[in-house]
Write an enzyme that holds these catalytic residues in place. Sequence first.
Site, PDB file in Angstrom:
ATOM      1  N   SER A   1       0.837  -1.211   0.000  1.00 42.63           N
ATOM      2  CA  SER A   1       0.000   0.000   0.000  1.00 42.63           C
ATOM      3  C   SER A   1       0.867   1.255   0.000  1.00 42.63           C
ATOM      4  O   SER A   1       0.605   2.218  -0.735  1.00 42.63           O
ATOM      5  CB  SER A   1      -0.887   0.012   1.251  1.00 42.63           C
TER       6      SER A   1
ATOM      7  N   ARG B   1     -13.504  -6.857 -11.395  1.00 37.92           N
ATOM      8  CA  ARG B   1     -13.758  -6.215 -10.097  1.00 37.92           C
ATOM      9  C   ARG B   1     -14.534  -4.902 -10.259  1.00 37.92           C
ATOM     10  O   ARG B   1     -14.411  -4.218 -11.276  1.00 37.92           O
ATOM     11  CB  ARG B   1     -12.421  -6.002  -9.366  1.00 37.92           C
TER      12      ARG B   1
ATOM     13  N   GLN C   1      -9.130   2.105  -0.615  1.00 42.27           N
ATOM     14  CA  GLN C   1      -8.886   2.463  -2.017  1.00 42.27           C
ATOM     15  C   GLN C   1      -9.842   3.566  -2.455  1.00 42.27           C
ATOM     16  O   GLN C   1      -9.443   4.515  -3.129  1.00 42.27           O
ATOM     17  CB  GLN C   1      -9.037   1.233  -2.914  1.00 42.27           C
TER      18      GLN C   1
ATOM     19  N   ASP D   1      -6.902  -8.208   4.377  1.00 36.74           N
ATOM     20  CA  ASP D   1      -6.144  -9.058   3.454  1.00 36.74           C
ATOM     21  C   ASP D   1      -5.627 -10.336   4.123  1.00 36.74           C
ATOM     22  O   ASP D   1      -5.054 -11.191   3.432  1.00 36.74           O
ATOM     23  CB  ASP D   1      -4.962  -8.270   2.873  1.00 36.74           C
TER      24      ASP D   1
HETATM   25  C1  S3P Z   1      -5.615  -1.363  -0.031  1.00 38.39           C
HETATM   26  C2  S3P Z   1      -6.892  -1.384   0.460  1.00 38.39           C
HETATM   27  C3  S3P Z   1      -7.657  -2.628   0.642  1.00 38.39           C
HETATM   28  C4  S3P Z   1      -6.770  -3.867   0.561  1.00 38.39           C
HETATM   29  C5  S3P Z   1      -5.796  -3.794  -0.574  1.00 38.39           C
HETATM   30  C6  S3P Z   1      -4.894  -2.588  -0.404  1.00 38.39           C
HETATM   31  C7  S3P Z   1      -4.941  -0.060  -0.176  1.00 38.39           C
HETATM   32  O1  S3P Z   1      -8.629  -2.706  -0.377  1.00 38.39           O
HETATM   33  O2  S3P Z   1      -7.564  -5.032   0.450  1.00 38.39           O
HETATM   34  O3  S3P Z   1      -5.003  -4.956  -0.624  1.00 38.39           O
HETATM   35  O4  S3P Z   1      -3.703  -0.026  -0.369  1.00 38.39           O
HETATM   36  O5  S3P Z   1      -5.625   0.969  -0.066  1.00 38.39           O
HETATM   37  P1  S3P Z   1     -10.088  -2.034  -0.248  1.00 38.39           P
HETATM   38  O6  S3P Z   1      -9.943  -0.577  -0.291  1.00 38.39           O
HETATM   39  O7  S3P Z   1     -10.864  -2.561  -1.440  1.00 38.39           O
HETATM   40  O8  S3P Z   1     -10.630  -2.547   1.050  1.00 38.39           O
END
Ligand code: S3P
Length: 447
Positions: free
Chosen positions: A29, A129, A176, A326
Site C-alpha cells: 500500500s 472487479r 482504495q 487481506d
Molecule cells: C488497499 C486497500 C484494501 C486492501 C488492498 C490494499 C490499499 O482494499 O484489500 O489490498 O492499499 O488501499 P479495499 O480498499 O478494497 O478494502
Amino acid sequence: MSGHGTALPMIAHRSGPLRGVAEVPGDKSISHRALILGALSVGETRITGLLEGQDVLDTARAMRAFGAEVTQHGPGAWSVHGVGVGGFAEPETVIDCGNSGTGVRLIMGAMATTDIAATFTGDASLNKRPMGRVTEPLALFGAQAFGRRGGRLPLTLIGAAQPLPVRYALPVPSAQVKSAVLLAGLNAPGQTVVIEQEPTRDHTERMLRGFGAEVAVEQIAEGRVITLTGQPELRGQDVAVPRDPSSAAFPVCAALMVQDSDILVPGVSQNPTRNGIFLTLQDMGADLVMENPRDEGGEPVADLRVRFSALKGIEVPPERAASMIDEYPVLAALAATADGKTVMRGIKELRVKESDRIDAMARGLESCGVRVEETEDSLTVHGMAEVPGGATVASRLDHRIAMSFLCLGLASRNPIRVDDGSPIATSFPVFEALMGGLGAQIARAGD
Ligand code: S3P
C-alpha cells in the site's frame, strides 16, 4: 504472470521446524502511494524499501505514462521526479494495471481532476472487479467514466476540466475508495471531505501530510471525517517503506502451524489500521511478541518473534475486519489447524478482492478435508488435529489464496498443490526463496 502468462503449479510438503529471520518485502500500500504522491509532487522523491512486486511495477510504469520520471537505482531504491498537482500529461497508450485494484483505483483518483483522458485495463481478475465504487464519487468532481457494464474495466476516464470539491461518505469500508477521493481532491479548489464509518488503512492521509498537504482528521458520531485542502504544492520527500504486515502474515502463520518453529520477522509495520491479524493471533493463543517497537519513516514498526503454538479457534471481532482484511485467507488456513472453530464475520468485502476469497478459501479447504460453513459475509472453519491435504487448489489469479494454501501444506499430512503460483509475484516475489530459507518445502510442482 498475473493472468497474462503461463500457469506455475506449486507444491508444499509437510516440513520440519521453520527457523531463522524472514525479511519480508516493503509494504504494498505504501509503495503504490509513494510512487503516486512522488509523481504529483514538485522535485525529487527518494524511496527506499519499495516493494518490487508486479503490482507496484505496474504503478511505476503508469506514473511514467502520466509524465513523471521514475528511476530504479538499486534493489528497493527508486526516485521519482514529479510533475506537480494537476500536472499529469495525457498517456499515449492504455494504462495496464495488471492484477492491482489498489493501483488502478488510486491512479484513477489521481487523474480525475485533471483535463486529460486515460483508458485503464487489467488482467482477467482485475477486469471483473467493481470500479463503480470509485467512478461514482469521481463523477461528483466532474469526471466521466465509460466502462463495461457494471462499471468494469477496460474503462476510459475523462478528467474534470473544472473540478468541484466533494463531500463523500464511504458506502463501503475501503481505503482504495477513500484514497481515490482524496487524491482527486488534490486538484480541486476548496475542501474535499471523506467520511468513513469504520477506520480503514490511513497511509494516504499520513503520506499526504508528509508531502505537504493540509489534512485534518476528526472523529464524530458518524465516523472519521477527513478534510483535505485542495491545490497544495506537494514537495518531493524521502520515503522509507516499512515491511508489509500482510506479507509478514504468511511466515508468521506458517511458523504457528509447523511444530517447534521459531522465527523473527524484523521491521514490520504496526500501524493500528493494519495490525488486526497480530491481535487476532494473540487472541488465539499465539506466542507472538512485538519486540523493539520503534518509529521508522512516520510508521510504527516492530520485530515479530513467533514460536509454534497450540492455537484455539475464536470468534474474530467483526469490528477488526478492516484492519486485517487481506489476512483472512491465511487466517482461514491457520484456523484449520487450531483447536475448535474459528468464526469470521463482517467480511463481505472479501468477495470482491482479487478473487471471491470466501468462496476460494471455503472450496480449497473442503478439498483439503476441512469442514467449513459460509454465508454471504462470514466464514467458519472447523479446526482439526491434522489436516489431510493431498489436494490441488485453484488459486484463481489470487496471490493470497496461493500463499495461504502453500503455508497450510507445510503442516498437512499430505502435500498441497496450487494450480498457479505465478500471482505470488504481484506482492511477494521472494516468497518461495524466503520460505525455503526458513526450512519450508515449497517448490514448483515440476521440480
Ligand atoms: C488497499 C486497500 C484494501 C486492501 C488492498 C490494499 C490499499 O482494499 O484489500 O489490498 O492499499 O488501499 P479495499 O480498499 O478494497 O478494502
